[in-house]
Design a protein around this motif. Structure first.
Motif, PDB file in Angstrom:
ATOM      1  N   LEU A   1     113.725 -56.927   8.171  1.00  0.00           N
ATOM      2  CA  LEU A   1     112.479 -57.666   8.406  1.00  0.00           C
ATOM      3  C   LEU A   1     112.435 -58.949   7.589  1.00  0.00           C
ATOM      4  O   LEU A   1     111.926 -59.973   8.039  1.00  0.00           O
ATOM      5  CB  LEU A   1     111.286 -56.767   8.060  1.00  0.00           C
TER       6      LEU A   1
ATOM      7  N   SER B   1     107.233 -67.028   0.671  1.00  0.00           N
ATOM      8  CA  SER B   1     106.211 -67.800  -0.061  1.00  0.00           C
ATOM      9  C   SER B   1     104.911 -67.958   0.720  1.00  0.00           C
ATOM     10  O   SER B   1     103.912 -68.397   0.175  1.00  0.00           O
ATOM     11  CB  SER B   1     106.760 -69.177  -0.407  1.00  0.00           C
TER      12      SER B   1
ATOM     13  N   PHE C   1     103.143 -65.544   2.238  1.00  0.00           N
ATOM     14  CA  PHE C   1     102.436 -64.273   2.377  1.00  0.00           C
ATOM     15  C   PHE C   1     101.728 -63.950   1.071  1.00  0.00           C
ATOM     16  O   PHE C   1     102.156 -64.408   0.012  1.00  0.00           O
ATOM     17  CB  PHE C   1     103.417 -63.145   2.726  1.00  0.00           C
ATOM     18  N   PRO C   2     100.665 -63.162   1.129  1.00  0.00           N
ATOM     19  CA  PRO C   2      99.994 -62.782  -0.115  1.00  0.00           C
ATOM     20  C   PRO C   2     100.960 -62.121  -1.097  1.00  0.00           C
ATOM     21  O   PRO C   2     101.839 -61.358  -0.686  1.00  0.00           O
ATOM     22  CB  PRO C   2      98.924 -61.793   0.350  1.00  0.00           C
ATOM     23  N   GLN C   3     100.773 -62.422  -2.357  1.00  0.00           N
ATOM     24  CA  GLN C   3     101.664 -61.968  -3.428  1.00  0.00           C
ATOM     25  C   GLN C   3     101.878 -60.457  -3.413  1.00  0.00           C
ATOM     26  O   GLN C   3     102.998 -59.979  -3.548  1.00  0.00           O
ATOM     27  CB  GLN C   3     101.067 -62.401  -4.778  1.00  0.00           C
ATOM     28  N   GLU C   4     100.799 -59.709  -3.196  1.00  0.00           N
ATOM     29  CA  GLU C   4     100.886 -58.246  -3.285  1.00  0.00           C
ATOM     30  C   GLU C   4     101.750 -57.628  -2.184  1.00  0.00           C
ATOM     31  O   GLU C   4     102.235 -56.514  -2.332  1.00  0.00           O
ATOM     32  CB  GLU C   4      99.486 -57.625  -3.268  1.00  0.00           C
ATOM     33  N   LEU C   5     101.947 -58.355  -1.096  1.00  0.00           N
ATOM     34  CA  LEU C   5     102.755 -57.819   0.002  1.00  0.00           C
ATOM     35  C   LEU C   5     104.240 -58.085  -0.179  1.00  0.00           C
ATOM     36  O   LEU C   5     105.072 -57.341   0.331  1.00  0.00           O
ATOM     37  CB  LEU C   5     102.310 -58.408   1.347  1.00  0.00           C
ATOM     38  N   VAL C   6     104.562 -59.164  -0.879  1.00  0.00           N
ATOM     39  CA  VAL C   6     105.972 -59.576  -0.964  1.00  0.00           C
ATOM     40  C   VAL C   6     106.585 -59.378  -2.343  1.00  0.00           C
ATOM     41  O   VAL C   6     107.711 -59.793  -2.568  1.00  0.00           O
ATOM     42  CB  VAL C   6     106.143 -61.053  -0.526  1.00  0.00           C
ATOM     43  N   GLU C   7     105.872 -58.718  -3.232  1.00  0.00           N
ATOM     44  CA  GLU C   7     106.421 -58.549  -4.587  1.00  0.00           C
ATOM     45  C   GLU C   7     107.716 -57.737  -4.563  1.00  0.00           C
ATOM     46  O   GLU C   7     108.608 -57.965  -5.374  1.00  0.00           O
ATOM     47  CB  GLU C   7     105.385 -57.909  -5.512  1.00  0.00           C
ATOM     48  N   ASP C   8     107.845 -56.819  -3.606  1.00  0.00           N
ATOM     49  CA  ASP C   8     109.078 -56.031  -3.482  1.00  0.00           C
ATOM     50  C   ASP C   8     110.234 -56.878  -2.963  1.00  0.00           C
ATOM     51  O   ASP C   8     111.379 -56.667  -3.323  1.00  0.00           O
ATOM     52  CB  ASP C   8     108.864 -54.862  -2.515  1.00  0.00           C
ATOM     53  N   LEU C   9     109.913 -57.811  -2.088  1.00  0.00           N
ATOM     54  CA  LEU C   9     110.954 -58.652  -1.496  1.00  0.00           C
ATOM     55  C   LEU C   9     111.500 -59.673  -2.484  1.00  0.00           C
ATOM     56  O   LEU C   9     112.639 -60.092  -2.379  1.00  0.00           O
ATOM     57  CB  LEU C   9     110.399 -59.399  -0.280  1.00  0.00           C
TER      58      LEU C   9
ATOM     59  N   ILE D   1     113.631 -52.544   1.109  1.00  0.00           N
ATOM     60  CA  ILE D   1     112.270 -52.477   0.576  1.00  0.00           C
ATOM     61  C   ILE D   1     111.967 -51.019   0.300  1.00  0.00           C
ATOM     62  O   ILE D   1     111.963 -50.207   1.212  1.00  0.00           O
ATOM     63  CB  ILE D   1     111.250 -53.032   1.588  1.00  0.00           C
TER      64      ILE D   1
ATOM     65  N   ALA E   1     109.511 -48.024  -1.605  1.00  0.00           N
ATOM     66  CA  ALA E   1     108.156 -47.770  -2.094  1.00  0.00           C
ATOM     67  C   ALA E   1     108.194 -47.462  -3.574  1.00  0.00           C
ATOM     68  O   ALA E   1     109.058 -46.735  -4.041  1.00  0.00           O
ATOM     69  CB  ALA E   1     107.569 -46.584  -1.352  1.00  0.00           C
TER      70      ALA E   1
ATOM     71  N   GLN F   1     103.909 -48.582   1.178  1.00  0.00           N
ATOM     72  CA  GLN F   1     104.987 -49.408   1.720  1.00  0.00           C
ATOM     73  C   GLN F   1     104.843 -49.616   3.226  1.00  0.00           C
ATOM     74  O   GLN F   1     105.093 -50.704   3.734  1.00  0.00           O
ATOM     75  CB  GLN F   1     106.344 -48.775   1.400  1.00  0.00           C
TER      76      GLN F   1
ATOM     77  N   LYS G   1     102.106 -52.159   3.684  1.00  0.00           N
ATOM     78  CA  LYS G   1     102.581 -53.505   3.331  1.00  0.00           C
ATOM     79  C   LYS G   1     103.445 -54.084   4.448  1.00  0.00           C
ATOM     80  O   LYS G   1     103.254 -55.234   4.854  1.00  0.00           O
ATOM     81  CB  LYS G   1     103.378 -53.467   2.024  1.00  0.00           C
TER      82      LYS G   1
ATOM     83  N   HIS H   1      98.000 -69.507   4.039  1.00  0.00           N
ATOM     84  CA  HIS H   1      98.236 -68.060   4.105  1.00  0.00           C
ATOM     85  C   HIS H   1      97.179 -67.224   3.402  1.00  0.00           C
ATOM     86  O   HIS H   1      96.964 -66.075   3.759  1.00  0.00           O
ATOM     87  CB  HIS H   1      99.636 -67.706   3.598  1.00  0.00           C
ATOM     88  N   GLU H   2      96.514 -67.794   2.408  1.00  0.00           N
ATOM     89  CA  GLU H   2      95.483 -67.014   1.707  1.00  0.00           C
ATOM     90  C   GLU H   2      94.383 -67.934   1.184  1.00  0.00           C
ATOM     91  O   GLU H   2      94.338 -68.257   0.002  1.00  0.00           O
ATOM     92  CB  GLU H   2      96.117 -66.226   0.558  1.00  0.00           C
TER      93      GLU H   2
END
Lengths: 212, 530
Positions: free
Chosen positions: A105, A112, A114-122, A174, A176, B49, B52, B168-169
């Protein structure tokens, strides 16, 4: 008192469900449809385009499948083979391979935007599978845990030296984080369930402390 | 106007396209309004996950907009921003219309179709991604391919079919009166208004100003943008960005399909078709010419009246079209009168503007009347039409007298229409001498529209479920062993394929009616002049 009881004999309601036959539920029964109109080429092309788009989404990384495959809502029987697709069998050699290989994905996402909380794993290289948790029973136990962690970290570094080349080629996955970091429980910092009275107030946020 | 079956329909669409995990997340947002990540996890009972990943997919495909609400009761060192996610019902519904969007572009710029298809497939792409995609598809040289893509993108931007992605936000300042507070339980119109308000606010805050929205920064650094008219309203507040974010903005330009422009085109097309069937070809040619002339000036999907145009301008535009070359000036003037255009004298020149809202309303009336005729019969149709034209409360006896329907049959028919939600009834008790009760009937347009729209969504849901079923059966048919096949495989496959094609075609026609009641009627939430 002779009249009491359920009346199981002949003529006393024994044949309640005799005439009722359980019919199988049909989702869309075959019915007499009106004469199918001839479609124009324009209508056909519109249909083709929409179908191509939908087929693309179904086979792309945007389609999220549940980990355990469930029975299709339209299939009459549940094929048990579907449950364990990853196990190779001799009989599978003749079966056509319909398994869809999906891209990652993250290939299409501009992180950059997307909201920070969604992409912190990426953003990180590879998140840890397990987050170390503090054992809050006593100070001695804490030190023991720290020692063990240090030993594990040293061992991990040695392993990494050997497997470094292989890790570079691996695709980013990604994963969890442990469930204790998410959810609404983290919001209620002052929550007190009156059970752990022996734990100091200072140690309440022990889970969130750094890893040394 | 988001109805219960509307939500069910878009959830089914998403299940088909992205799987049930994504659909579950979106359904939660549609039913509960804007939610934080933690709340979505709690309500959907999915893993963090999964939620997200679902949100990433939904944002990528413009189905969800993230925003932050500034909260003063946050940390000690100032206000904290709390990220919330808002499902965009209209954008999800537009996913049914992607083939129509592609058809519009292939008719206007054939070579740009593939680029738009890429944007529809992936939701949003950078220029670099588009070039890579094009390069993969065609074996062209690197430089040449990049130039072609850039040229085609500029064409689409100038036609407003493609736009730059919103912020985006965006951060919304918390208003004095809490907009996000939702009342649990029964849906009220007040709640709907509130949710619309927050959607408007979020989309308004996220939308870039027009000059930026339809421009692209090329690799040379020059800003190639569409010419904007002097009178365009600019959003200066949107430009108040930090230097860092502005620099980042220049690095990556994300583009997406501009659904609003496509809806404008489809609205024009629907108006032209309605005029052709209701009046004649001449009137439709004049209307098309006028709409083409004012196309660049039209700001929203729901423009009540077109920009006034002089008779000479209209005549020139008619002459430019292929079908209108044989029309004389008098014929054009007669068609304008036929269309009911309001004329106003500007010096020596007379100018005309079309009431598009009226055309849409007439089309809606025709649609509802045809439903009543098919479902309830001619007598009910006559009574409904009378009440629709009158627009006020009418007594039962008067209705039967005017429509020549039997006195006994009229109340039954009216009750049937009322029980199915097509009429509004009021009881009046008169206590003069002996007590008597009168029943008064009327057509309540807003509630009727909502009811008809919900029925249309319901029908569309049934159709799309049946299409999915037919496709599934088709797959089963292919996998069936040869000895178990009764009919020849080709014959059965062809039969199923034809059924699916007809169902899909019916679904598209039904979608045209949905657009009439939902998209052409409501003010557009996608493009706001705030």
């Amino acid at each position: 008192m002779a009249f009491r009881g359920r009346g199981r004999g002949r003529g006393y309601g024994g044949g309640y469900g005799r005439g009722i036959k359980q019919e199988q539920f049909v989702l869309f029964p075959d019915i007499e449809l009106p004469k199918i109109p001839t479609l124009t080429e324009e209508q056909r092309s519109l249909g083709r385009e929409q179908r191509r788009l939908e087929n693309f989404w179904k086979t792309s990384s945007y389609f999220l499948e549940e980990s355990a495959s469930k029975e299709s809502i339209f299939s009459d029987r549940f094929d048990k083979r579907k449950q364990s697709d990853d196990i190779e069998r001799y009989s599978d050699r003749k079966r056509p391979n319909n398994k869809i290989v999906r891209d990652s994905l993250s290939q299409y996402l501009v992180v950059s935007r997307f909201p920070q909380e969604l992409v912190e794993d990426l953003k990180g290289q590879r998140p840890r599978k397990k987050k170390a948790r503090w054992n809050l029973d006593s100070e001695l136990n804490k030190l023991d845990v720290l020692e063990k962690l240090e030993q594990m970290a040293e061992g991990g570094e040695e392993d990494k030296k050997g497997d470094g080349d292989e890790d570079e080629n691996e695709e980013e996955v990604i994963e969890a984080e442990s469930s204790d970091t998410d959810g609404e429980y983290t919001q209620n910092i002052d929550f007190d369930d009156d059970e752990d009275d022996f734990i100091d107030a200072d140690n309440d946020g022990g889970d969130e402390e750094g890893i040394y | 106007m988001v109805t219960q079956y509307g939500i069910k329909l878009v959830v089914h669409l998403l299940t088909n396209q992205f799987g049930n995990i994504v659909a579950k997340v979106c359904e939660s947002l549609l039913r509960r309004g804007p939610l934080t990540l933690q709340l979505i996890v709690r309500f959907t009972e999915l893993t963090p996950q999964q939620v997200k990943s679902s949100l990433l997919i939904l944002i990528q495909h413009n189905c969800v907009q993230a925003f932050s609400l500034e909260q003063q009761d946050g940390l000690q060192d100032g206000p904290k921003a709390n990220t919330q996610y808002l499902a965009l019902f209209n954008n999800i519904l537009h996913r049914m219309r992607f083939s129509k969007f592609l058809k519009i572009v292939s008719g206007e710029f054939g070579e740009c179709k593939e680029l738009l298809k890429g944007l529809l497939q992936h939701g949003r792409l950078t220029l670099k991604q588009m070039v890579e995609r094009e390069r993969e598809k065609s074996s062209k040289k690197d430089g040449n391919c990049e130039d072609i893509v850039q040229e085609n993108i500029l064409k689409l931007l100038s036609a407003r079919y493609v736009e730059r992605c919103p912020i985006h936000e965006p951060v919304l300042a918390t208003p004095v009166k809490d907009d996000t507070a939702k009342r649990r339980g029964a849906k009220s119109s007040k709640r709907n208004e509130e949710s619309e308000t927050i959607e408007q606010r979020v989309l308004g805050a996220a939308a870039p100003m027009d000059a930026q929205r339809f421009s692209i920064i090329t690799n040379t650094g020059s800003n190639v943008s569409r010419e904007t008219s002097v009178g365009e309203k600019r959003k200066y507040d949107a430009l108040e960005l930090d230097r860092e974010s502005a620099a980042e903005e220049e690095e990556i330009v994300l583009l997406r399909a501009n659904f609003e422009e496509f809806m404008c085109r489809l609205r024009h097309k629907a108006c032209i078709e309605n005029v052709r069937t209701r009046l004649d070809d001449g009137a439709s040619i004049v209307l098309r010419a006028m709409l083409e002339a004012v196309r660049s000036l039209e700001k929203r999907v729901k423009t009540e009246k077109s920009v006034p145009l002089s008779l000479n301008t209209i005549f020139e535009e008619v002459m430019n079209s292929e079908e209108g070359r044989g029309m004389t000036l008098d014929r054009v003037r007669a068609s304008l009168v036929q269309l009911g255009c309001s004329s106003s004298a500007r010096g020596s020149d007379e100018s005309y503007s079309i009431d598009l809202k009226k055309i849409v309303e007439l089309a809606q009336n025709d649609e509802v009347e045809s439903i009543v005729l098919k479902r309830f019969g001619r007598n009910a149709y006559k009574m409904f039409r009378l009440l629709s034209k009158t627009g006020c409360l009418v007594e039962t006896e008067k209705i039967s007298d005017v429509t020549f329907v039997e006195k006994k049959e009229a109340p039954k028919m009216l009750f049937k229409l009322w029980s199915d939600g097509y009429l509004h009834m009021e009881k009046i008790t008169v206590a003069a001498g002996r007590q008597s009760q009168f029943l008064l009937w009327k057509v309540n347009k807003p509630s009727l529209q909502e009811h008809v729209l919900d029925e249309m969504f319901h029908a569309a849901l049934n159709l799309s479920q049946r299409v999915a079923y037919e496709r599934e059966k088709d797959k089963e048919l292919i996998n069936l062993p040869a000895d178990k096949q009764v009919m020849s495989l080709e014959k059965r496959h062809e039969q199923r394929k034809n059924v699916a094609l007809v169902l899909e075609s019916s679904l598209r026609e039904l979608d045209d009616a949905v657009m009439l009641f939902h998209d052409f009627e409501e003010p557009s939430l996608l493009k706001l002049d705030l």
